[in-house]
Design an enzyme around this catalytic site. Structure first.
Site, short mmCIF file in Angstrom:
data_model
loop_
_atom_site.label_atom_id
_atom_site.label_comp_id
_atom_site.label_asym_id
_atom_site.label_seq_id
_atom_site.Cartn_x
_atom_site.Cartn_y
_atom_site.Cartn_z
N GLU A 54 0.64 -1.07 -0.06
CA GLU A 54 -0.06 -0.06 -0.08
C GLU A 54 0.83 1.35 -0.13
OE1 GLU A 54 -3.21 0.41 2.88
OE2 GLU A 54 -3.53 -1.73 2.95
N ASP A 65 -7.41 7.82 9.69
CA ASP A 65 -6.07 7.60 10.34
C ASP A 65 -5.86 8.23 11.44
OD1 ASP A 65 -4.61 5.93 7.93
OD2 ASP A 65 -5.19 8.01 6.89
#
Length: 274
Positions: A54, A65
């Site tokens: 990723e 996040d």
């Protein structure tokens, strides 16, 4: 690019399935703490056995996040990291690691601003195989998915512990090759304890409606955690633990951390060569 897009990701998924192996999906942010440091960190996680990579595209408001990756995005942007840098990195890595699928982890705004067709084509031309877009709801993914299909690229969708059976069916219909299952509600980040019983229950529901492989992310930072989660799934996603070590330029410790988690996954493989 020959072998790009769905073919590369599909081939890797098939290879892991044939071997009975669990996938290690590794995340890092481009440009953190510097571009060169991030490039070195990406090389480390790839050399140590990452199955699917990723590539984090820095964004100003990474709402999914936690603090570690938020900081990485902020510093990368302060360093002046742009789309061109992300694609230069992916192109460089593709020349060195031909067989590993690269998924670009990006929020939707950079794609929308550049234009879906242009963004997807540029990603493809620079070695990217597909996308994970955490703020793109499955119900609104069809425009991007159509462009990805035309270019032979993959769109990997996310599911969560709160996803209903109906929504899981929708995700399964539209995700390419595998599903990214979020282990807990909230943001990314290292956790001392994961809700394994709840995760087992939710993954059982997923399995009841979808045959596509599922990898689990959010909160995994230790080998024993990775093993416990991989026993319930087809692999694990590790991000914050790697990003933290990269940000502190602790590259040898990063190498050891990847090895630790990879070893825990290999211990579950029936075809492992001892």
């Amino acid at each position: 690019m020959e072998g790009a897009g769905k073919d590369r990701l599909g081939a890797k998924i098939e290879e892991l399935k044939k071997e009975g192996a669990k996938a290690l999906v590794s995340y890092l942010t481009v440009g953190y703490p510097t571009f060169e440091d991030s490039l070195e960190a990406f090389r480390i996680v790839l050399r140590e056995g990452t199955d699917i990579l990723e590539i984090g595209f820095p964004f100003s408001d990474p709402v999914a996040d936690g603090p570690t990756i938020q900081k990485a995005h902020q510093v990368a942007l302060e360093n002046g990291t742009k789309a061109e840098d992300v694609f230069n990195l992916s192109k460089t890595l593709r020349q060195e690691f031909e067989g590993v699928p690269f998924l670009l982890m990006t929020y939707y705004n950079p794609i929308f601003r550049m234009g879906l067709e242009r963004f997807v084509k540029l990603a493809k031309d620079n070695g990217i195989d597909g996308f994970i877009v955490p703020d793109l709801p499955p119900e609104e993914c069809l425009d991007l998915k159509r462009v990805c299909e035309r270019e032979g690229m993959s769109l990997v969708l996310l599911a969560s512990p709160t996803s209903t059976e109906k929504r899981l069916r929708h995700i399964c219909e539209h995700t390419d090759h595998l599903t990214y299952f979020v282990s807990l509600t909230g943001t990314t980040g290292e956790r001392d304890v994961l809700p394994l019983e709840r995760l087992k229950e939710r993954l059982a529901l997923y399995r009841s409606v979808c045959e596509k492989p599922v990898v689990v992310g959010f909160g995994i930072s230790k080998g024993e955690q990775a093993k416990a989660v991989a026993e319930l799934s087809d692999g694990v996603v590790v991000g914050s633990a790697f990003v933290k070590l990269c940000g502190e330029r602790r590259f040898e410790e990063l190498r050891e951390k990847v090895r630790e988690i990879k070893e825990s996954l290999l211990s579950l493989s029936p075809s492992r060569n001892l």
